[in-house]
Design an enzyme around this catalytic site. Structure first.
Site, short mmCIF file in Angstrom:
data_model
loop_
_atom_site.label_atom_id
_atom_site.label_comp_id
_atom_site.label_asym_id
_atom_site.label_seq_id
_atom_site.Cartn_x
_atom_site.Cartn_y
_atom_site.Cartn_z
CB ILE A 2 9.83 35.06 73.35
CG1 ILE A 2 10.41 34.21 74.50
CG2 ILE A 2 10.04 34.37 72.00
CD1 ILE A 2 9.75 32.87 74.67
CG LEU A 3 12.58 40.11 70.78
CD1 LEU A 3 14.00 40.59 70.58
CD2 LEU A 3 11.59 41.27 70.73
CG HIS A 31 20.98 33.03 77.32
ND1 HIS A 31 19.83 33.27 78.05
CD2 HIS A 31 21.18 31.70 77.36
CE1 HIS A 31 19.38 32.12 78.51
NE2 HIS A 31 20.17 31.16 78.12
C1 GRF Z 1 21.33 39.13 83.03
O1 GRF Z 1 21.71 37.93 83.67
C2 GRF Z 1 20.68 38.81 81.75
O2 GRF Z 1 21.32 37.85 80.99
C3 GRF Z 1 19.36 38.31 82.28
O3 GRF Z 1 19.01 39.23 83.31
C4 GRF Z 1 20.21 39.82 83.72
C5 GRF Z 1 20.15 41.24 83.25
O4 GRF Z 1 20.56 42.01 84.28
N1 GRF Z 1 18.36 38.27 81.26
P1 GRF Z 1 20.54 43.62 84.11
O5 GRF Z 1 19.11 44.04 83.91
O6 GRF Z 1 21.39 43.96 82.92
O7 GRF Z 1 21.15 44.10 85.40
#
Ligand code: GRF
Length: 219
Positions: free
Chosen positions: A105-106, A125
């Site tokens: 969390i930023l 997201h």
């Molecule tokens: C994605 O679903 C992203 O939204 C979530 O983790 C996954 C990221 O996958 N936070 P990657 O690291 O880009 O393969």
């Protein structure tokens, strides 16, 4: 357009962005990839593409001792971590920051200096705006779908601007994903990750064009 990309894991979305610089996003230059996890495979993907990488480590005795009992000390450590992360990014003078599977969390200690420098931060997201904020969004949507509680049997993904309220910033682009009866969580995740790799490019394209049109106005 120079971009710094923040990751925490596999980096398949980072890979989609790296691959896009030769076709869909020819004027995107990834100047650095930063991970809060040393083992993030995305760091290898960046190195393989000769992109500078930084492992920005939270618990290394630099911010607070692991197992720190004092919550206030821990919070101070997290804020200093965010401040250092902002300075690390500002040193490269990027035009844009992209959170692609960034799981930290930023806080305003990070967001305020970036806003000051007029550097937008965007995030991927895997949920629809206002639904399933935070981690494990896909799993939570799937559980609701199984319980017959998912609105319109539909979840989705979005690229949005990052503000301090987690996953609540203005959406840039949204994609609906219909859940299917009998589909496993793994199959849904596969479908969603596939869509993410397209949406992250679309969302970055839109953020870049908005960035330059705003700059055009401000000069
Ligand atoms: C994605 O679903 C992203 O939204 C979530 O983790 C996954 C990221 O996958 N936070 P990657 O690291 O880009 O393969």
């Amino acid at each position: 357009t120079k971009a710094t990309i923040l990751i925490s894991g596999n980096g398949s979305n980072l890979q989609a962005l790296i691959d896009s610089t030769s076709n869909l996003l020819p004027n995107l230059k990834i100047v650095r990839v930063i991970s809060n996890k040393a083992a993030a495979y995305g760091l290898k993907r960046a190195a393989a593409a000769s992109i500078p990488t930084t492992y920005h480590n939270l618990i290394a005795g630099k911010y607070y001792k692991s197992g720190e009992p004092d919550a206030a000390v821990k919070q101070q450590g997290r804020e200093k971590y965010d401040e250092d992360l902002a300075n690390l990014i500002l040193a490269d003078k990027p035009d844009l920051v992209i959170c692609a599977g960034w799981m930290h969390i930023l806080t305003p200690r990070f967001l305020d200096p970036l806003e000051e420098a007029r550097i937008p931060v965007i995030n991927l997201h895997p949920a629809l705006p206002g639904k399933y904020d935070g981690a494990a969004a896909i799993e939570r949507a799937f559980a609701d779908f199984e319980a017959g509680k998912l609105e319109d049997d539909t979840t989705g993904i979005m690229i949005h601007y990052v503000i301090s309220a987690v996953d609540r910033g203005e959406p840039i682009v949204v994609r609906n994903i219909e859940c299917r009866k009998g589909e496993s969580l793994g199959e849904l995740q596969e479908r969603i990750h596939g869509e993410e790799h397209t949406l992250i490019i679309e969302g970055t394209q839109m953020a870049i064009s908005r960035l330059w049109s705003e700059r055009g106005k401000s000069t």
